[in-house]
Motif scaffolding. Structure first.
Motif, PDB file in Angstrom:
ATOM      1  N   GLN A 258       4.358  18.342 -12.212  1.00  0.00           N
ATOM      2  CA  GLN A 258       3.367  17.458 -11.612  1.00  0.00           C
ATOM      3  C   GLN A 258       3.066  17.923 -10.192  1.00  0.00           C
ATOM      4  OE1 GLN A 258       4.945  13.437 -10.675  1.00  0.00           O
ATOM      5  NE2 GLN A 258       6.680  14.097 -11.931  1.00  0.00           N
ATOM      6  N   ILE A 259       1.958  17.465  -9.675  1.00  0.00           N
ATOM      7  CA  ILE A 259       1.465  17.957  -8.385  1.00  0.00           C
ATOM      8  C   ILE A 259       2.460  17.724  -7.249  1.00  0.00           C
ATOM      9  CG2 ILE A 259       0.182  15.919  -7.627  1.00  0.00           C
ATOM     10  CD1 ILE A 259      -2.126  18.131  -7.041  1.00  0.00           C
ATOM     11  N   ARG A 260       3.352  16.782  -7.388  1.00  0.00           N
ATOM     12  CA  ARG A 260       4.374  16.533  -6.360  1.00  0.00           C
ATOM     13  C   ARG A 260       5.467  17.599  -6.351  1.00  0.00           C
ATOM     14  NH1 ARG A 260       4.667  10.976  -4.267  1.00  0.00           N
ATOM     15  NH2 ARG A 260       2.943   9.823  -5.153  1.00  0.00           N
ATOM     16  N   ASP A 261       5.571  18.393  -7.421  1.00  0.00           N
ATOM     17  CA  ASP A 261       6.596  19.431  -7.494  1.00  0.00           C
ATOM     18  C   ASP A 261       6.203  20.633  -6.644  1.00  0.00           C
ATOM     19  OD1 ASP A 261       7.968  17.855  -9.341  1.00  0.00           O
ATOM     20  OD2 ASP A 261       7.029  18.844 -11.070  1.00  0.00           O
ATOM     21  N   LYS A 262       7.167  21.180  -5.924  1.00  0.00           N
ATOM     22  CA  LYS A 262       6.877  22.327  -5.049  1.00  0.00           C
ATOM     23  C   LYS A 262       6.364  23.537  -5.827  1.00  0.00           C
ATOM     24  CE  LYS A 262      10.031  21.210  -1.272  1.00  0.00           C
ATOM     25  NZ  LYS A 262       9.078  20.697  -0.359  1.00  0.00           N
ATOM     26  N   ASN A 263       6.840  23.731  -7.050  1.00  0.00           N
ATOM     27  CA  ASN A 263       6.438  24.913  -7.819  1.00  0.00           C
ATOM     28  C   ASN A 263       5.224  24.666  -8.723  1.00  0.00           C
ATOM     29  OD1 ASN A 263       7.978  23.212  -9.400  1.00  0.00           O
ATOM     30  ND2 ASN A 263       9.015  24.844 -10.516  1.00  0.00           N
ATOM     31  N   TYR A 264       4.535  23.547  -8.525  1.00  0.00           N
ATOM     32  CA  TYR A 264       3.308  23.248  -9.271  1.00  0.00           C
ATOM     33  C   TYR A 264       2.224  24.220  -8.814  1.00  0.00           C
ATOM     34  CZ  TYR A 264      -0.676  20.488 -11.007  1.00  0.00           C
ATOM     35  OH  TYR A 264      -1.814  20.059 -11.641  1.00  0.00           O
ATOM     36  N   LYS A 265       1.636  24.955  -9.765  1.00  0.00           N
ATOM     37  CA  LYS A 265       0.610  25.951  -9.412  1.00  0.00           C
ATOM     38  C   LYS A 265      -0.590  25.854 -10.338  1.00  0.00           C
ATOM     39  CE  LYS A 265       3.456  28.865  -6.800  1.00  0.00           C
ATOM     40  NZ  LYS A 265       3.931  27.837  -5.938  1.00  0.00           N
ATOM     41  N   TRP A 266      -0.862  24.672 -10.844  1.00  0.00           N
ATOM     42  CA  TRP A 266      -1.939  24.499 -11.813  1.00  0.00           C
ATOM     43  C   TRP A 266      -3.190  23.975 -11.125  1.00  0.00           C
ATOM     44  CZ3 TRP A 266      -3.445  20.159 -15.347  1.00  0.00           C
ATOM     45  CH2 TRP A 266      -4.121  20.616 -16.494  1.00  0.00           C
ATOM     46  N   LEU A 267      -4.012  23.265 -11.814  1.00  0.00           N
ATOM     47  CA  LEU A 267      -5.282  22.758 -11.294  1.00  0.00           C
ATOM     48  C   LEU A 267      -5.088  21.652 -10.256  1.00  0.00           C
ATOM     49  CD1 LEU A 267      -7.134  22.464 -14.718  1.00  0.00           C
ATOM     50  CD2 LEU A 267      -7.387  24.276 -13.020  1.00  0.00           C
ATOM     51  N   GLY A 268      -6.100  21.458  -9.427  1.00  0.00           N
ATOM     52  CA  GLY A 268      -6.132  20.329  -8.507  1.00  0.00           C
ATOM     53  C   GLY A 268      -5.516  20.560  -7.142  1.00  0.00           C
ATOM     54  N   LEU A 269      -4.932  21.717  -6.920  1.00  0.00           N
ATOM     55  CA  LEU A 269      -4.255  21.957  -5.640  1.00  0.00           C
ATOM     56  C   LEU A 269      -5.198  21.920  -4.450  1.00  0.00           C
ATOM     57  CD1 LEU A 269      -1.688  24.710  -6.630  1.00  0.00           C
ATOM     58  CD2 LEU A 269      -1.219  22.336  -6.017  1.00  0.00           C
TER      59      LEU A 269
ATOM     60  N   VAL B 239       0.861  -1.181   0.000  1.00  0.00           N
ATOM     61  CA  VAL B 239       0.000   0.000   0.000  1.00  0.00           C
ATOM     62  C   VAL B 239       0.897   1.229   0.000  1.00  0.00           C
ATOM     63  CG1 VAL B 239      -1.564   1.352   1.476  1.00  0.00           C
ATOM     64  CG2 VAL B 239      -1.976  -1.085   1.095  1.00  0.00           C
ATOM     65  N   ARG B 240       0.507   2.243  -0.757  1.00  0.00           N
ATOM     66  CA  ARG B 240       1.221   3.517  -0.727  1.00  0.00           C
ATOM     67  C   ARG B 240       0.243   4.633  -0.395  1.00  0.00           C
ATOM     68  NH1 ARG B 240       4.072   3.923  -6.195  1.00  0.00           N
ATOM     69  NH2 ARG B 240       3.516   1.789  -6.648  1.00  0.00           N
ATOM     70  N   ILE B 241       0.672   5.494   0.514  1.00  0.00           N
ATOM     71  CA  ILE B 241      -0.138   6.651   0.895  1.00  0.00           C
ATOM     72  C   ILE B 241       0.710   7.898   0.723  1.00  0.00           C
ATOM     73  CG2 ILE B 241      -1.385   7.796   2.766  1.00  0.00           C
ATOM     74  CD1 ILE B 241      -1.988   5.016   3.927  1.00  0.00           C
ATOM     75  N   TRP B 242       0.205   8.838  -0.065  1.00  0.00           N
ATOM     76  CA  TRP B 242       0.868  10.117  -0.272  1.00  0.00           C
ATOM     77  C   TRP B 242      -0.198  11.164  -0.530  1.00  0.00           C
ATOM     78  CZ3 TRP B 242       0.513  13.748  -4.108  1.00  0.00           C
ATOM     79  CH2 TRP B 242       1.396  14.820  -4.014  1.00  0.00           C
TER      80      TRP B 242
ATOM     81  N   SER C 211      -3.260  -1.138  -2.731  1.00  0.00           N
ATOM     82  CA  SER C 211      -4.087   0.070  -2.849  1.00  0.00           C
ATOM     83  C   SER C 211      -3.230   1.316  -2.723  1.00  0.00           C
ATOM     84  CB  SER C 211      -5.179   0.070  -1.777  1.00  0.00           C
ATOM     85  OG  SER C 211      -6.113  -0.951  -2.021  1.00  0.00           O
ATOM     86  N   PHE C 212      -3.752   2.417  -3.251  1.00  0.00           N
ATOM     87  CA  PHE C 212      -3.001   3.674  -3.269  1.00  0.00           C
ATOM     88  C   PHE C 212      -3.888   4.833  -2.868  1.00  0.00           C
ATOM     89  CE2 PHE C 212      -1.161   0.939  -6.509  1.00  0.00           C
ATOM     90  CZ  PHE C 212       0.176   0.947  -6.152  1.00  0.00           C
ATOM     91  N   ILE C 213      -3.319   5.714  -2.082  1.00  0.00           N
ATOM     92  CA  ILE C 213      -3.905   7.029  -1.846  1.00  0.00           C
ATOM     93  C   ILE C 213      -2.865   8.006  -2.360  1.00  0.00           C
ATOM     94  CG2 ILE C 213      -4.564   8.737  -0.110  1.00  0.00           C
ATOM     95  CD1 ILE C 213      -5.563   6.403   1.633  1.00  0.00           C
ATOM     96  N   GLU C 214      -3.226   8.763  -3.389  1.00  0.00           N
ATOM     97  CA  GLU C 214      -2.283   9.694  -3.992  1.00  0.00           C
ATOM     98  C   GLU C 214      -2.937  11.053  -4.185  1.00  0.00           C
ATOM     99  OE1 GLU C 214      -0.693   7.774  -7.491  1.00  0.00           O
ATOM    100  OE2 GLU C 214       0.649   6.550  -6.268  1.00  0.00           O
ATOM    101  N   SER C 215      -3.687  11.476  -3.186  1.00  0.00           N
ATOM    102  CA  SER C 215      -4.384  12.751  -3.248  1.00  0.00           C
ATOM    103  C   SER C 215      -4.817  13.127  -1.831  1.00  0.00           C
ATOM    104  CB  SER C 215      -5.608  12.615  -4.155  1.00  0.00           C
ATOM    105  OG  SER C 215      -6.265  13.836  -4.311  1.00  0.00           O
ATOM    106  N   ASP C 216      -5.077  14.389  -1.618  1.00  0.00           N
ATOM    107  CA  ASP C 216      -5.574  14.825  -0.318  1.00  0.00           C
ATOM    108  C   ASP C 216      -6.931  14.187  -0.053  1.00  0.00           C
ATOM    109  OD1 ASP C 216      -3.339  16.434   0.075  1.00  0.00           O
ATOM    110  OD2 ASP C 216      -4.291  18.192  -0.785  1.00  0.00           O
ATOM    111  N   VAL C 217      -7.104  13.694   1.181  1.00  0.00           N
ATOM    112  CA  VAL C 217      -8.320  12.950   1.481  1.00  0.00           C
ATOM    113  C   VAL C 217      -8.669  13.047   2.958  1.00  0.00           C
ATOM    114  CG1 VAL C 217      -7.096  10.756   1.871  1.00  0.00           C
ATOM    115  CG2 VAL C 217      -9.493  10.709   1.152  1.00  0.00           C
ATOM    116  N   ILE C 218      -9.967  13.008   3.226  1.00  0.00           N
ATOM    117  CA  ILE C 218     -10.506  12.850   4.575  1.00  0.00           C
ATOM    118  C   ILE C 218     -11.392  11.611   4.525  1.00  0.00           C
ATOM    119  CG2 ILE C 218     -11.958  13.844   6.390  1.00  0.00           C
ATOM    120  CD1 ILE C 218     -11.208  16.629   5.180  1.00  0.00           C
TER     121      ILE C 218
END
Length: 173
Positions: A90-101, A30-33, A50-57
């Protein structure tokens, strides 16, 4: 005993930067990030691979079968001009400022997600719902409903009658 120790080690050491409640069970591989937040309630079961690769509650008493994936809708800046997608930010990059944040997925209490399901970021799966195996969840899910398909659509209510639902709610409160 070893499984309990392993799950506590994962909860308190490996995934310590996230908030994970007691009763956490984690299958192998399992990977969680998440970029900002993973909050998981009590008695969460996440099946192997299973994977969690997005912000989640995630609420209490939630079960994910094997090979469930929570993925971002905009993990790669595919509209970055002059850059092939593979090399784009990609969203993992610190300077990512596009959609999905700000996409946070919410999975409320008492949810069962079936084998091989993909959940796209930013959706809400309401309390008591079931997602059938192999589904792709792209939109919010109603409470105490069963969804299936690609994309997932409501196929029926979880309980056969309002009376059964009321009795269930009375007993779990």
């Amino acid at each position: 005993m070893l499984k309990k120790l392993r799950n506590e080690f994962l909860r308190k050491v490996i995934y310590r930067k996230y908030q994970i409640g007691s009763g956490f069970y984690c299958g192998i591989r399992v990977r969680i990030w998440a970029r900002q937040q993973v909050t998981i309630g009590k008695n969460f079961y996440i099946g192997r691979d299973s994977f969690i690769e997005s912000d989640v509650i995630i609420g209490d008493n939630v079960i994910w079968a094997n090979r469930v994936a929570l993925v971002g809708r905009y993990d790669h800046h595919y509209q970055q001009i002059g850059v092939p997608i593979r090399l784009a930010l990609q969203i993992r990059d610190k300077n990512y400022k596009w959609l999905g944040l700000n996409n946070v997925t919410i999975i409320e209490d008492d949810v069962w997600v079936g084998y091989g399901t993909t959940i796209m970021s930013g959706v809400t799966i309401k309390t008591g719902s079931i997602i059938a195996a192999g589904s792709v969840v792209t939109k919010d899910v109603e409470p105490f409903s069963i969804y299936a398909g690609v994309p997932a659509k409501k196929i029926k209510n979880r309980f056969n009658s309002i009376e059964d639902l009321k009795e269930h709610l009375d007993l779990i409160r």
